[in-house]
Design an enzyme around this catalytic site. Structure first.
Site, PDB file in Angstrom:
ATOM      1  N   LYS A  13       0.833  -1.209   0.000  1.00  0.00           N
ATOM      2  CA  LYS A  13       0.000   0.000   0.000  1.00  0.00           C
ATOM      3  C   LYS A  13       0.870   1.263   0.000  1.00  0.00           C
ATOM      4  CE  LYS A  13      -2.082  -1.177   3.836  1.00  0.00           C
ATOM      5  NZ  LYS A  13      -1.333  -2.429   4.134  1.00  0.00           N
ATOM      6  N   ARG A  88      -9.631   0.173   8.925  1.00  0.00           N
ATOM      7  CA  ARG A  88      -9.061  -1.142   9.222  1.00  0.00           C
ATOM      8  C   ARG A  88     -10.002  -1.985  10.074  1.00  0.00           C
ATOM      9  NH1 ARG A  88      -3.357   0.330   8.773  1.00  0.00           N
ATOM     10  NH2 ARG A  88      -1.959  -1.389   9.137  1.00  0.00           N
ATOM     11  N   ARG A 126      11.690  -4.942   5.407  1.00  0.00           N
ATOM     12  CA  ARG A 126      11.331  -3.551   5.073  1.00  0.00           C
ATOM     13  C   ARG A 126      12.209  -2.551   5.808  1.00  0.00           C
ATOM     14  NH1 ARG A 126       5.181  -1.638   5.485  1.00  0.00           N
ATOM     15  NH2 ARG A 126       5.335  -2.382   7.636  1.00  0.00           N
ATOM     16  N   ARG A 159      11.369  -0.669  11.227  1.00  0.00           N
ATOM     17  CA  ARG A 159      10.336  -0.344  12.201  1.00  0.00           C
ATOM     18  C   ARG A 159      10.314  -1.384  13.319  1.00  0.00           C
ATOM     19  NH1 ARG A 159       5.042   0.721   8.606  1.00  0.00           N
ATOM     20  NH2 ARG A 159       4.183  -0.463  10.364  1.00  0.00           N
ATOM     21  N   ARG A 170       0.517  -8.801  13.952  1.00  0.00           N
ATOM     22  CA  ARG A 170      -0.189  -7.881  13.052  1.00  0.00           C
ATOM     23  C   ARG A 170      -0.964  -8.635  11.974  1.00  0.00           C
ATOM     24  NH1 ARG A 170       4.572  -4.955  11.226  1.00  0.00           N
ATOM     25  NH2 ARG A 170       3.298  -3.760   9.785  1.00  0.00           N
TER      26      ARG A 170
HETATM   27  P1  ADP Z   1       1.418  -1.521   7.681  1.00  0.00           P
HETATM   28  O1  ADP Z   1       2.531  -0.988   6.879  1.00  0.00           O
HETATM   29  O2  ADP Z   1       1.708  -2.799   8.360  1.00  0.00           O
HETATM   30  O3  ADP Z   1       0.134  -1.579   6.929  1.00  0.00           O
HETATM   31  P2  ADP Z   1       0.837   0.916   9.188  1.00  0.00           P
HETATM   32  O4  ADP Z   1       1.988   1.815   9.107  1.00  0.00           O
HETATM   33  O5  ADP Z   1      -0.335   1.196   8.338  1.00  0.00           O
HETATM   34  O6  ADP Z   1       1.316  -0.589   8.966  1.00  0.00           O
HETATM   35  O7  ADP Z   1       0.323   0.818  10.699  1.00  0.00           O
HETATM   36  C1  ADP Z   1       1.218   0.597  11.764  1.00  0.00           C
HETATM   37  C2  ADP Z   1       0.434   0.521  13.059  1.00  0.00           C
HETATM   38  O8  ADP Z   1      -0.288   1.755  13.274  1.00  0.00           O
HETATM   39  C3  ADP Z   1      -0.645  -0.557  13.110  1.00  0.00           C
HETATM   40  O9  ADP Z   1      -0.139  -1.817  13.480  1.00  0.00           O
HETATM   41  C4  ADP Z   1      -1.582   0.022  14.175  1.00  0.00           C
HETATM   42  O10 ADP Z   1      -1.081  -0.151  15.470  1.00  0.00           O
HETATM   43  C5  ADP Z   1      -1.548   1.519  13.850  1.00  0.00           C
HETATM   44  N1  ADP Z   1      -2.600   1.883  12.883  1.00  0.00           N
HETATM   45  C6  ADP Z   1      -2.434   2.360  11.623  1.00  0.00           C
HETATM   46  N2  ADP Z   1      -3.611   2.569  11.025  1.00  0.00           N
HETATM   47  C7  ADP Z   1      -4.571   2.202  11.913  1.00  0.00           C
HETATM   48  C8  ADP Z   1      -5.991   2.146  11.878  1.00  0.00           C
HETATM   49  N3  ADP Z   1      -6.697   2.522  10.787  1.00  0.00           N
HETATM   50  N4  ADP Z   1      -6.636   1.703  12.989  1.00  0.00           N
HETATM   51  C9  ADP Z   1      -5.970   1.336  14.095  1.00  0.00           C
HETATM   52  N5  ADP Z   1      -4.632   1.341  14.187  1.00  0.00           N
HETATM   53  C10 ADP Z   1      -3.922   1.770  13.106  1.00  0.00           C
HETATM   54  P1  ADP Z   2       2.199  -1.827   3.242  1.00  0.00           P
HETATM   55  O1  ADP Z   2       2.182  -0.319   3.199  1.00  0.00           O
HETATM   56  O2  ADP Z   2       1.020  -2.430   2.554  1.00  0.00           O
HETATM   57  O3  ADP Z   2       2.399  -2.377   4.610  1.00  0.00           O
HETATM   58  P2  ADP Z   2       4.778  -1.529   1.874  1.00  0.00           P
HETATM   59  O4  ADP Z   2       4.443  -0.721   0.685  1.00  0.00           O
HETATM   60  O5  ADP Z   2       5.446  -0.832   2.992  1.00  0.00           O
HETATM   61  O6  ADP Z   2       3.458  -2.307   2.394  1.00  0.00           O
HETATM   62  O7  ADP Z   2       5.671  -2.773   1.387  1.00  0.00           O
HETATM   63  C1  ADP Z   2       6.189  -3.728   2.310  1.00  0.00           C
HETATM   64  C2  ADP Z   2       7.601  -4.135   1.890  1.00  0.00           C
HETATM   65  O8  ADP Z   2       7.537  -4.905   0.694  1.00  0.00           O
HETATM   66  C3  ADP Z   2       8.538  -2.965   1.595  1.00  0.00           C
HETATM   67  O9  ADP Z   2       9.833  -3.310   2.043  1.00  0.00           O
HETATM   68  C4  ADP Z   2       8.509  -2.846   0.071  1.00  0.00           C
HETATM   69  O10 ADP Z   2       9.745  -2.347  -0.435  1.00  0.00           O
HETATM   70  C5  ADP Z   2       8.280  -4.278  -0.351  1.00  0.00           C
HETATM   71  N1  ADP Z   2       7.449  -4.421  -1.565  1.00  0.00           N
HETATM   72  C6  ADP Z   2       6.309  -3.738  -1.852  1.00  0.00           C
HETATM   73  N2  ADP Z   2       5.791  -4.162  -3.023  1.00  0.00           N
HETATM   74  C7  ADP Z   2       6.619  -5.133  -3.487  1.00  0.00           C
HETATM   75  C8  ADP Z   2       6.621  -5.976  -4.658  1.00  0.00           C
HETATM   76  N3  ADP Z   2       5.655  -5.879  -5.588  1.00  0.00           N
HETATM   77  N4  ADP Z   2       7.631  -6.855  -4.809  1.00  0.00           N
HETATM   78  C9  ADP Z   2       8.611  -6.948  -3.864  1.00  0.00           C
HETATM   79  N5  ADP Z   2       8.653  -6.196  -2.750  1.00  0.00           N
HETATM   80  C10 ADP Z   2       7.683  -5.297  -2.553  1.00  0.00           C
END
Ligand code: ADP
Ligand code: ADP
Ligand code: ZN
Length: 213
Positions: A13, A88, A126, A159, A170
């Site tokens: 995302k 979420r 990541r 992170r 998660r």
């Molecule tokens: P990811 O990259 O795994 O999708 P995020 O950066 O979106 O992670 O979220 C990291 C953390 O922030 C989540 O594990 C949660 O604790 C909190 N968080 C983010 N968005 C939300 C949401 N919409 N509702 C509740 N907690 C959230």
């Molecule tokens: P989200 O926001 O959904 O949690 P991220 O965009 O942060 O996910 O991506 C998670 C990890 O996977 C990052 O380290 C990113 O560089 C890697 N990644 C994302 N898309 C791809 C892909 N299509 N192929 C390989 N690695 C990817």
């Protein structure tokens, strides 16, 4: 155009959000980035959120809804928005729909799905930039100069919640709390399925097609 990016942690995302929003000419926000920004500034919201995020569980709904709605109000009249990581939970989804008003809710939900094994590899490798939030991966998209963001020169780090124990929690939280949101939007007939288990370029192309269709 109001769009939501939905998908498990690690689906990609954050990797795609900025470009998709750019293509749509709308502002974007990631709820996780808003929380991390509050932590950086050591606000009371940031301190509260930290205790949940560190454990890999969701921040309580009302706190999250207030924070994101505040961003939406500040970004009104810009032709729409793209949300990454919100809603979420079902409670968040219906709060969003309610506050946007009847007939002017979310237009499209792009649901990026990726098998769990791949998610674990992606999350555990990541790296993110502490300054500009650019996203890297130790194996799949490494920085050019170790520890340094290609985009802004800021420091990149792993992170806390991308360490093994948190990652598994998660993914479990996603399954129980967020998966029902997929069906919620599927029933509204605004969900588009996107296969995220492909090269970044291919996934991006699919997303671009999905917003134009
Ligand atoms: P990811 O990259 O795994 O999708 P995020 O950066 O979106 O992670 O979220 C990291 C953390 O922030 C989540 O594990 C949660 O604790 C909190 N968080 C983010 N968005 C939300 C949401 N919409 N509702 C509740 N907690 C959230
Ligand atoms: P989200 O926001 O959904 O949690 P991220 O965009 O942060 O996910 O991506 C998670 C990890 O996977 C990052 O380290 C990113 O560089 C890697 N990644 C994302 N898309 C791809 C892909 N299509 N192929 C390989 N690695 C990817
Ligand atoms: Zn950077």
């Amino acid at each position: 155009m109001r769009v939501v990016l939905l998908g498990p942690p690690g689906a990609g995302k954050g990797t795609h959000a900025a470009r998709v929003a750019g293509e749509m000419s709308v502002p974007m926000v990631a709820s996780g980035d808003l929380f991390r920004e509050h932590q950086k500034n050591d606000t009371s919201l940031g301190r509260l959120a930290r205790s949940y995020m560190e454990r890999g569980v969701l921040v309580p709904d009302q706190i999250t809804i207030d924070m994101v709605m505040d961003w939406i109000v500040k970004n009104e009249n810009k032709g729409g928005f793209l949300l990454d990581g919100f809603p979420r939970t079902l409670t968040q989804a219906s709060a969003l729909e309610e506050s946007l008003g009847a007939g002017s809710g979310i237009d499209r939900v792009l649901y990026i799905d990726v098998p769990i094994k791949v998610l674990i590899r992606r999350l555990s490798g990541r790296q993110v930039c502490g300054s500009c939030q650019s996203i890297y991966h130790l194996e799949f998209s490494p920085v050019k100069s170790i520890g340094e963001c290609d985009n802004c020169g800021g420091g990149v780090y792993q992170r806390e919640d991308d360490k093994k124990e948190s990652v598994l929690r998660r993914l479990e939280v996603y399954r129980t709390e967020t998966e029902p949101v997929i069906e919620y939007y599927r029933n509204l007939k605004i969900l588009v399925d996107v296969d995220g288990d492909n090269d970044v370029k291919d996934v991006e192309m699919t997303l671009m097609e999905a917003i134009k269709s």
